[in-house]
Design an enzyme around this catalytic site. Structure first.
Site, short mmCIF file in Angstrom:
data_model
loop_
_atom_site.label_atom_id
_atom_site.label_comp_id
_atom_site.label_asym_id
_atom_site.label_seq_id
_atom_site.Cartn_x
_atom_site.Cartn_y
_atom_site.Cartn_z
N GLU A 421 0.84 -1.20 0.00
CA GLU A 421 0.00 0.00 0.00
C GLU A 421 0.87 1.24 0.00
O GLU A 421 0.58 2.22 -0.67
CB GLU A 421 -0.92 -0.01 1.23
CG GLU A 421 -1.92 1.15 1.27
CD GLU A 421 -1.46 2.42 1.99
OE1 GLU A 421 -2.22 3.39 2.01
OE2 GLU A 421 -0.33 2.45 2.51
N SER A 620 -24.76 27.90 -15.78
CA SER A 620 -25.42 27.89 -14.47
C SER A 620 -25.49 26.48 -13.94
O SER A 620 -25.30 25.50 -14.68
CB SER A 620 -26.83 28.49 -14.57
OG SER A 620 -27.76 27.46 -14.84
N ASP A 658 -30.62 -5.04 -4.44
CA ASP A 658 -29.92 -4.80 -5.71
C ASP A 658 -30.05 -3.33 -6.13
O ASP A 658 -29.11 -2.73 -6.63
CB ASP A 658 -30.49 -5.70 -6.81
CG ASP A 658 -29.91 -7.11 -6.74
OD1 ASP A 658 -29.04 -7.35 -5.88
OD2 ASP A 658 -30.32 -7.96 -7.54
N HIS A 681 -15.65 7.95 -9.74
CA HIS A 681 -16.77 8.42 -8.91
C HIS A 681 -16.81 9.95 -8.92
O HIS A 681 -15.91 10.60 -8.39
CB HIS A 681 -16.59 7.90 -7.48
CG HIS A 681 -17.86 7.88 -6.69
ND1 HIS A 681 -18.61 9.02 -6.45
CD2 HIS A 681 -18.53 6.87 -6.08
CE1 HIS A 681 -19.67 8.69 -5.72
NE2 HIS A 681 -19.64 7.40 -5.49
ZN ZN Z 1 -0.87 3.19 5.97
#
Ligand code: ZN
Ligand code: NAG
Ligand code: NAG
Ligand code: NAG
Ligand code: NAG
Ligand code: NAG
Ligand code: NAG
Length: 743
Positions: A421, A620, A658, A681
């Site tokens: 990570e 707008s 769902d 997203h």
């Molecule tokens: Zn970390």
């Protein structure tokens, strides 16, 4: 198993079904009814009960969490440095694997990927120097390894030399400019003051944004190299004693960390780094092109003190005992030299994945995913070993719950111990790329723990708007680990959270931040649209001063931060309750009514901040506002429709769930945010200038921020209008998805 329970369940009456599904909850409903609430709308009660669970109600989980087991976990995990790609990190994978087998989890697997990592050259340390322009003599040289101060393991020879992963390897020399935090706005301020960083070296403070964004900004502004340091004004703001007398940063500490701007293995974007993958040559990857090196504030002292040029603005002054100057010249004809030998190397990383056995649930193909990374820069007692220590206790407690009460979660619970990570969310990104179809279709929530603990002041969460209430509810049910707070009448984790970190827009509730991309929830939330959250106990006044330094030792946590591990235990209980609740509630416990409210307030912010600018171009936000209105109505109608839904039918439950699961996915733009195809997203992705920032609708914010500096740029207006159209459409489509409307 599913088909069989369908047959049984659809053949019996509603009360029995609820009893079958909810055990003791129905008992409470009956009690309520008997107590004279029978006149109330039974359906309303029924739905609210459906989002609750048998496990959340009792305190088995709270009682089962064992602080001393968490301490044992942390002791083991911090016994050696465990950087991704090293033998010591392979050992921790085996340890997690063995623990999960012993606890009784099933399908325990290690999943390797071969990815591009980055390491310092242990024979050729990186250096930052003050060098005389006239004769090249070295006046000052930074240290390359942090000095042991207290815990015996600090002297471990396996500790890496100071570096920033993925820095270019180069030697550069030149004048020096002080750029505050190295943010876009700081470079804009330098430009206003006539200070050009082109061809110069930049020195900037850690903090306020992601270090990779600092490096990227330097590169884009034509700097030769970057020196990063932690200023005592940020990492010991009250001038307190420092480690090992307190948790504040000593002058010898250096924050390590990656400056990679992309997520996942740099050579296999969008695809898993498996044997069959096509790998881009390194020179085609988006890797940093300039050298970047972190130093301690003890070393930065010598460099900053030598700087000439204009005084830095008052708000840029730091905690060292002189006035900071902007440069670019240095006293006595000195220049700064940065010499780095950091190199990229292909290495094997290992995720460990395991599942809580699921014997009688109705939705075994729906997953609640829990994850935490295992790799650290050094001992990582806080980042991430506090998280791993906690995650191993969550899985143990849930298994004990199954063993002792016969509980069977309705959905499958998947535990993930991620590798690499720290280098750029690599283990989680590769795994979610490998299994993206199933995860995007079937994962109902992702709970991330990274630093489960970095302070004992308050609980803190970042989450999709959908997970808001589940977090509030779980924290209300976990006793406050702080005796002083309990004495003050704040008996739950929630109470202190509300007291110390209220939402400034609504002081009646604790603040929950928006997710950005600072940890492994990125792929789940921003790419797959799986509602995600991240949680920790923290000290919002100080952050974590020793973050990514040598001094993140076991002793730091055991002797200074959480004596008795009660805060770790409380965090474990909150997380285990959330997981149990999401895994067992028949109706997914999403706060769907909050989503329109959340987006509306982001639109109002945009209008307040940039309304004039938007109007100046005859644009707008009206259509956007109309879409939010429509979404709000759709959510209200959906909620009403649940009153008339017959939840005795498992298939009906599945249909409703769902639709709820589609809600988060409705906000994914297949093209990604403008010029950022790795962020889909449109509501929760972070700003392009700061991948840690949590502003909502960041694509629109970024476009308007850029336009406010260049209001005549036609390309920027086009980007803005195109993205506004996408967001407007996606908000409306979220309502369609929830309503199940195709026309
Ligand atoms: Zn970390
Ligand atoms: C908690 O864990 C420790 C091992 O770390 C064990 O000795 C102790 O018995 C456990 N406590 C309970 C109540 O199970
Ligand atoms: C649960 O039971 C299984 C099977 O007996 C056992 O292997 C496992 O250790 C138990 N787990 C816990 C946490 O009690
Ligand atoms: C300033 O700080 C340095 C480094 O900590 C210290 O050596 C020096 O004595 C201080 N100077 C003054 C005037 O306080
Ligand atoms: C939270 O708790 C309240 C009060 O018990 C309940 O009505 C609501 O359904 C719960 N929500 C979730 C998401 O657990
Ligand atoms: C909480 O943290 C502070 C340092 O921020 C420390 O002084 C205090 O002792 C800690 N409390 C416990 C119970 O460890
Ligand atoms: C906005 O509309 C006005 C009136 O139609 C027009 O005069 C002006 O040129 C337009 N501005 C832009 C930036 O399109």
């Amino acid at each position: 198993m599913v088909a069989q329970s369908n047959v049984i369940v659809t053949s019996i009456a509603l009360g029995a079904v609820v009893a079958f599904l909810l055990g003791m909850i129905v008992y409470e409903v009956i009690i309520l009814v008997q107590q004279g609430t029978a006149d109330e709308n039974y359906a309303v009660q029924k739905i609210s009960e459906l989002t609750r669970t048998d496990s959340v109600k009792d305190d088995f989980i709270v009682n089962e969490v064992n602080a001393s087991k968490i301490r044992d976990n942390l002791r083991y995990l911090t016994s050696a440095p465990h950087v991704a790609g090293t033998a010591e990190q392979a050992d921790t994978a085996q340890w997690v694997y063995d623990q999960w087998l012993q606890q009784g989890l099933v399908d325990v697997k290690t999943i390797p990927y071969e990815v591009l990592l980055s390491y310092p050259d242990e024979n050729n340390p990186n250096r930052v120097r003050l060098v005389s322009k006239t004769d090249g003599s070295v006046v000052f040289e930074s240290v390359f390894r942090q000095e042991p101060l207290y815990a015996p393991e600090e002297a471990d020879p396996r500790v890496l030399h100071n570096y920033n992963a993925y820095s270019a390897a180069a030697t550069v020399q030149g004048d020096l400019v002080y750029a505050n935090y190295g943010r876009e706005e700081d470079f804009a301020e330098l430009a206003r003051r006539g200070v050009d960083v082109t061809g110069k070296i930049v020195i900037a403070k850690y903090g306020k944004n992601f270090r990779g964004d600092k490096a990227k900004a330097c590169q884009e502004h034509g700097a030769l190299g970057l020196v990063l340091y932690n200023d005592p004004a940020d990492y010991d703001p009250d001038g307190l004693e420092v480690y090992p007398d307190s948790v504040m940063m000593p002058s010898t500490a250096t924050q390590m960390g990656s400056i990679l701007g992309t997520k996942g293995d740099p050579q296999t974007p969008f695809y898993p780094a498996i044997e069959s993958s096509f790998r881009y040559p390194e020179d085609e990857c988006e890797l940093p092109a300039i050298p970047c090196q972190p130093i301690s504030y003890g070393d930065a002292y010598h460099i900053l003190r030598a700087m000439e040029g204009d005084e830095a603005p008052a708000s840029w002054q730091g905690g060292l005992n002189f006035t900071y100057h902007l440069g670019p010249t240095l006293a006595s004809g000195l220049e700064v030299q940065v010499e780095t030998h950091t190199t990229n190397r292909r290495a094997t990383i290992t995720n460990v994945i395991a599942t809580i056995p699921q014997t009688a649930g109705d939705d075994p193909d729906r997953f609640v995913v829990v994850g935490n990374h295992r790799d650290a820069w050094m001992f990582g007692s806080v980042d991430p070993s506090s998280g791993t220590a906690v995650m191993m206790e969550i899985s143990r407690v849930l298994m004990a719950y199954i063993n002792e009460t016969g509980w069977s979660p309705r959905r499958s619970i998947v535990f993930c111990s991620w590798d690499a990570e720290e280098f750029g969310l690599i283990g989680s990104t590769e795994w979610t790329q490998q299994f993206s179809k199933q995860l995007s279709d079937r994962a109902v929530a992702y709970l991330n723990i990274d630093q489960a603990f970095n302070g004992n002041y308050t609980f803190r969460a970042q989450a999709s708007p959908l997970l808001r209430d589940i977090i509030y509810n779980a924290t209300k049910e976990v006793p406050n680990p702080d005796p002083a707070e309990v004495a003050a009448g704040r008996t739950s984790v929630y109470d202190t959270w509300l007291h110390r970190l209220a939402d400034l827009d609504d002081l009646t509730r604790p603040w929950i931040g928006n997710l950005a991309s600072g940890s492994d929830y990125y792929s789940f939330q921003q790419v797959l649209g799986v509602p995600s959250m991240d949680m920790r106990y923290t000290d919002t006044r100080y952050g974590e001063p020793l973050y990514h330094t040598l001094y993140e030792t076991f002793e730091l946590v055991d002797e200074l931060y959480d004596k008795g591990f009660l805060y770790h235990a409380a965090t474990t209980a909150v997380a285990a309750k959330i997981v149990a609740a999401v895994a067992s509630a028949p109706l997914l416990p999403y706060s769907y009514t909050f989503y329109p409210e959340f987006i509306r307030s982001a639109v109002v912010d945009l209008q307040q901040q940039y309304g004039d600018l938007i109007a100046s171009h005859n644009c707008s936000l009206d259509l956007m506002t109309q879409a939010v209105d429509r979404f709000t109505q759709d959510v209200a109608d959906f909620k009403d429709s649940l009153q008339n839904t017959d939840f005795s039918d498992l298939l009906v439950q599945r249909h409703v769930n769902d639709r709820l699961m589609l809600l988060e996915k409705a906000f994914l733009d297949p093209r990604g945010l403008p010029h950022r195809p790795d962020y889909l997203h449109v509501v929760t992705s972070p700003s392009a200038f700061d991948s840690y920032s949590g502003v909502a609708l960041a694509g629109l914010h970024d476009a308007l921020y850029a336009l406010s500096a260049a209001p005549d740029d036609a390309d920027l207006w086009r980007d803005f209008q195109e993205h506004l159209a996408s967001v407007t459409h996606l908000v409306a489509s979220a309502g369609d998805a929830l309503q199940g409307r195709l026309w």
